[in-house]
Design a protein around this motif. Structure first.
Motif, PDB file in Angstrom:
ATOM      1  N   MET A   1       0.850  -1.185   0.000  1.00 47.82           N
ATOM      2  CA  MET A   1       0.000   0.000   0.000  1.00 47.82           C
ATOM      3  C   MET A   1       0.890   1.241   0.000  1.00 47.82           C
ATOM      4  O   MET A   1       1.859   1.320   0.742  1.00 47.82           O
ATOM      5  CB  MET A   1      -0.905  -0.014   1.226  1.00 47.82           C
ATOM      6  CG  MET A   1      -1.952   1.052   1.248  1.00 47.82           C
ATOM      7  SD  MET A   1      -3.343   0.824   0.136  1.00 47.82           S
ATOM      8  CE  MET A   1      -4.103  -0.642   0.783  1.00 47.82           C
ATOM      9  N   THR A   3       0.835   5.433   0.389  1.00 49.50           N
ATOM     10  CA  THR A   3       0.082   6.609   0.827  1.00 49.50           C
ATOM     11  C   THR A   3       0.621   7.809   0.067  1.00 49.50           C
ATOM     12  O   THR A   3       1.829   8.011  -0.010  1.00 49.50           O
ATOM     13  CB  THR A   3       0.228   6.834   2.343  1.00 49.50           C
ATOM     14  OG1 THR A   3      -0.247   5.661   3.024  1.00 49.50           O
ATOM     15  CG2 THR A   3      -0.572   8.045   2.795  1.00 49.50           C
ATOM     16  N   HIS A  37      -8.634   4.837  -0.655  1.00 50.26           N
ATOM     17  CA  HIS A  37      -9.019   5.811   0.364  1.00 50.26           C
ATOM     18  C   HIS A  37      -8.696   7.202  -0.160  1.00 50.26           C
ATOM     19  O   HIS A  37      -7.687   7.386  -0.847  1.00 50.26           O
ATOM     20  CB  HIS A  37      -8.219   5.536   1.651  1.00 50.26           C
ATOM     21  CG  HIS A  37      -8.576   6.421   2.794  1.00 50.26           C
ATOM     22  ND1 HIS A  37      -9.647   6.169   3.628  1.00 50.26           N
ATOM     23  CD2 HIS A  37      -7.999   7.558   3.255  1.00 50.26           C
ATOM     24  CE1 HIS A  37      -9.698   7.114   4.559  1.00 50.26           C
ATOM     25  NE2 HIS A  37      -8.724   7.970   4.346  1.00 50.26           N
ATOM     26  N   TYR A  55      -4.782   6.482  -0.289  1.00 50.49           N
ATOM     27  CA  TYR A  55      -4.112   5.186  -0.280  1.00 50.49           C
ATOM     28  C   TYR A  55      -4.250   4.584  -1.665  1.00 50.49           C
ATOM     29  O   TYR A  55      -5.356   4.573  -2.238  1.00 50.49           O
ATOM     30  CB  TYR A  55      -4.773   4.209   0.687  1.00 50.49           C
ATOM     31  CG  TYR A  55      -4.771   4.586   2.142  1.00 50.49           C
ATOM     32  CD1 TYR A  55      -3.791   5.403   2.711  1.00 50.49           C
ATOM     33  CD2 TYR A  55      -5.757   4.099   2.982  1.00 50.49           C
ATOM     34  CE1 TYR A  55      -3.812   5.722   4.046  1.00 50.49           C
ATOM     35  CE2 TYR A  55      -5.783   4.412   4.324  1.00 50.49           C
ATOM     36  CZ  TYR A  55      -4.811   5.224   4.851  1.00 50.49           C
ATOM     37  OH  TYR A  55      -4.840   5.537   6.184  1.00 50.49           O
ATOM     38  N   LYS A  92       5.132   5.045   2.822  1.00 52.12           N
ATOM     39  CA  LYS A  92       4.522   3.821   3.329  1.00 52.12           C
ATOM     40  C   LYS A  92       4.637   3.813   4.844  1.00 52.12           C
ATOM     41  O   LYS A  92       5.599   4.342   5.410  1.00 52.12           O
ATOM     42  CB  LYS A  92       5.149   2.574   2.715  1.00 52.12           C
ATOM     43  CG  LYS A  92       6.619   2.418   2.963  1.00 52.12           C
ATOM     44  CD  LYS A  92       7.132   1.187   2.239  1.00 52.12           C
ATOM     45  CE  LYS A  92       8.651   1.108   2.364  1.00 52.12           C
ATOM     46  NZ  LYS A  92       9.178  -0.043   1.652  1.00 52.12           N
ATOM     47  N   LYS A  93       3.635   3.253   5.480  1.00 52.58           N
ATOM     48  CA  LYS A  93       3.594   3.217   6.941  1.00 52.58           C
ATOM     49  C   LYS A  93       4.695   2.298   7.460  1.00 52.58           C
ATOM     50  O   LYS A  93       4.834   1.169   6.995  1.00 52.58           O
ATOM     51  CB  LYS A  93       2.236   2.711   7.423  1.00 52.58           C
ATOM     52  CG  LYS A  93       2.083   2.764   8.931  1.00 52.58           C
ATOM     53  CD  LYS A  93       0.839   2.079   9.439  1.00 52.58           C
ATOM     54  CE  LYS A  93      -0.411   2.730   8.975  1.00 52.58           C
ATOM     55  NZ  LYS A  93      -1.618   2.167   9.632  1.00 52.58           N
TER      56      LYS A  93
END
Length: 99
Positions: A1, A3, A37, A55, A92-93
């Protein structure tokens, strides 16, 4: 994913034009393949500064959007309203800290 955060500073007299255009296109952007998102943020103190927070399934999905007619249409309208050059970040987280 992936962001994606895009910070945009608008000329104050163009804020309503930006918001109208965002309202008109937000569902199409959010429903674009690979977008999971979408949020619009406004700076707490500076009313002409906004950020989009989205996202994306992958970098390829984001690039497919950036190559699309939808993006080209929205971005060409939006960039004419800027007071400053926008800033974009793809991140990215790393971790989320729980209470």
């Amino acid at each position: 994913m992936l962001t994606r955060i895009v910070r945009m500073v608008f000329r104050p007299e163009e804020v309503s034009s930006f918001l109208e255009n965002f309202e008109k296109n937000k569902k199409a952007i959010r429903n674009f393949p690979g977008c999971h998102h979408l949020e619009l943020w406004r700076d707490f103190s500076e009313e002409n500064i906004f950020m989009t927070y989205s996202y994306w399934e992958s970098e390829d999905a984001l690039n497919n959007y950036r190559d699309s007619e939808l993006f080209k249409s929205v971005w060409s309208y939006t960039k004419a309203l800027f007071a400053e050059k926008p800033q974009a970040f793809s991140v990215k987280k790393m971790q989320e800290v729980e209470k």
